[in-house]
Enzyme design. Structure first.
Site, short mmCIF file in Angstrom:
data_model
loop_
_atom_site.label_atom_id
_atom_site.label_comp_id
_atom_site.label_asym_id
_atom_site.label_seq_id
_atom_site.Cartn_x
_atom_site.Cartn_y
_atom_site.Cartn_z
N TYR A 14 0.60 -7.07 -17.68
CA TYR A 14 0.62 -6.07 -16.62
C TYR A 14 1.54 -6.45 -15.45
O TYR A 14 1.72 -5.65 -14.54
CB TYR A 14 -0.79 -5.84 -16.08
CG TYR A 14 -1.74 -5.31 -17.13
CD1 TYR A 14 -1.59 -4.04 -17.66
CD2 TYR A 14 -2.79 -6.11 -17.60
CE1 TYR A 14 -2.44 -3.56 -18.63
CE2 TYR A 14 -3.65 -5.63 -18.57
CZ TYR A 14 -3.48 -4.37 -19.08
OH TYR A 14 -4.33 -3.90 -20.05
N HIS A 19 1.47 -0.01 -11.88
CA HIS A 19 0.09 -0.11 -11.41
C HIS A 19 -0.16 -1.41 -10.65
O HIS A 19 -1.19 -1.56 -10.01
CB HIS A 19 -0.86 -0.01 -12.60
CG HIS A 19 -1.99 0.94 -12.43
ND1 HIS A 19 -2.03 1.96 -11.50
CD2 HIS A 19 -3.17 1.03 -13.10
CE1 HIS A 19 -3.17 2.63 -11.61
NE2 HIS A 19 -3.88 2.08 -12.56
N TYR A 64 -9.78 -5.68 -12.97
CA TYR A 64 -8.95 -4.58 -13.43
C TYR A 64 -9.04 -3.44 -12.42
O TYR A 64 -9.99 -3.31 -11.66
CB TYR A 64 -9.29 -4.12 -14.86
CG TYR A 64 -8.89 -5.16 -15.88
CD1 TYR A 64 -7.62 -5.16 -16.44
CD2 TYR A 64 -9.78 -6.17 -16.24
CE1 TYR A 64 -7.24 -6.13 -17.35
CE2 TYR A 64 -9.40 -7.15 -17.14
CZ TYR A 64 -8.13 -7.13 -17.69
OH TYR A 64 -7.75 -8.10 -18.58
N ASN A 66 -9.61 -0.22 -12.20
CA ASN A 66 -10.67 0.77 -12.04
C ASN A 66 -11.94 0.22 -11.42
O ASN A 66 -12.81 0.99 -11.02
CB ASN A 66 -10.98 1.43 -13.38
CG ASN A 66 -9.82 2.26 -13.88
OD1 ASN A 66 -8.82 2.45 -13.20
ND2 ASN A 66 -9.95 2.76 -15.09
N ASP A 91 -0.42 1.57 -5.83
CA ASP A 91 0.57 2.54 -6.30
C ASP A 91 0.06 3.95 -6.02
O ASP A 91 -1.13 4.16 -5.81
CB ASP A 91 0.82 2.36 -7.80
CG ASP A 91 -0.44 2.60 -8.63
OD1 ASP A 91 -1.45 1.91 -8.40
OD2 ASP A 91 -0.42 3.49 -9.49
N ASN A 112 -8.22 5.74 -9.51
CA ASN A 112 -9.49 5.12 -9.87
C ASN A 112 -9.79 3.85 -9.09
O ASN A 112 -10.95 3.54 -8.82
CB ASN A 112 -9.55 4.86 -11.38
CG ASN A 112 -9.68 6.16 -12.16
OD1 ASN A 112 -10.26 7.12 -11.70
ND2 ASN A 112 -9.11 6.18 -13.35
#
Length: 190
Positions: A14, A19, A64, A66, A91, A112
């Site tokens: 990632y 994100h 993470y 969310n 973001d 989220n």
């Protein structure tokens, strides 16, 4: 004390994706402020420093995107940090690539990570430093878009926006969020 939390997803796959703008700005601030000692606690990587004589925690949630609120909420409660002293970097699909905007409160806008923060902080009244990543093009889904790295002309725009956002956070720490909004938010025409 201030909490500056960058939102993103942990893991090499990632790194530097759209994100993970929040993690990238945290890394830039850590570089500027010579933060090299990090600890893993309360589901986050936490670095600590003094800025303008005030303790600042740099936070990268490891939950993470969310579930970002789990870590930030726990840290805010543990250190008894007021909502006004929490700065979130994330973001934003609704801003064009490379555009930045500071807001002091508001709904999640479908993000989220922000939804999770609102749930765990119990309020929408926390500062957000948003970096535009634009909407997906070329038939990509939103998930594909945000989990991919910028390409083409977006690369430089987004790199510049990360520096601009780090500058705006330093301004907010020195002169207040309202001042930073006046200086760093795009001016409306007409």
């Amino acid at each position: 004390m201030k909490i500056i939390a960058g939102l993103g997803n942990p893991g090499k796959e990632y790194e530097h994706t759209r994100h993970n703008m929040g993690f990238d700005v945290i890394d830039e601030l850590a570089r500027r402020w010579h933060v090299t000692l990090w600890k893993e606690d309360m589901k986050a990587e936490i670095g600590q420093t003094l800025v303008n004589g005030e303790k600042v925690l740099l936070v990268k949630p490891l939950t993470y995107m969310n579930n970002s609120g789990e870590a930030v909420g726990a840290i805010a409660r543990y250190y008894k940090v007021d909502l006004d002293d929490i700065y979130i970097i994330c973001d934003d699909l609704d801003l064009p690539p490379g555009k930045t905007r500071i807001r002091k409160k508001g709904a999640s806008g479908g993000h989220n990570g922000i939804k999770s923060l609102i749930a765990h902080l119990g309020s929408e009244n926390f500062n957000r430093f948003r970096i535009g990543v634009g909407h997906p093009q070329d038939g990509h889904t939103v998930v594909e878009h945000v989990l991919s790295r910028p390409y083409g002309e977006d690369i430089q725009k987004i790199e510049d926006a990360k520096i601009h956002t780090a500058d705006s956070i330093e301004s907010a720490l020195k002169d207040g969020v309202d001042h930073a909004m006046n200086v760093f938010n795009p001016k409306r025409k007409g």
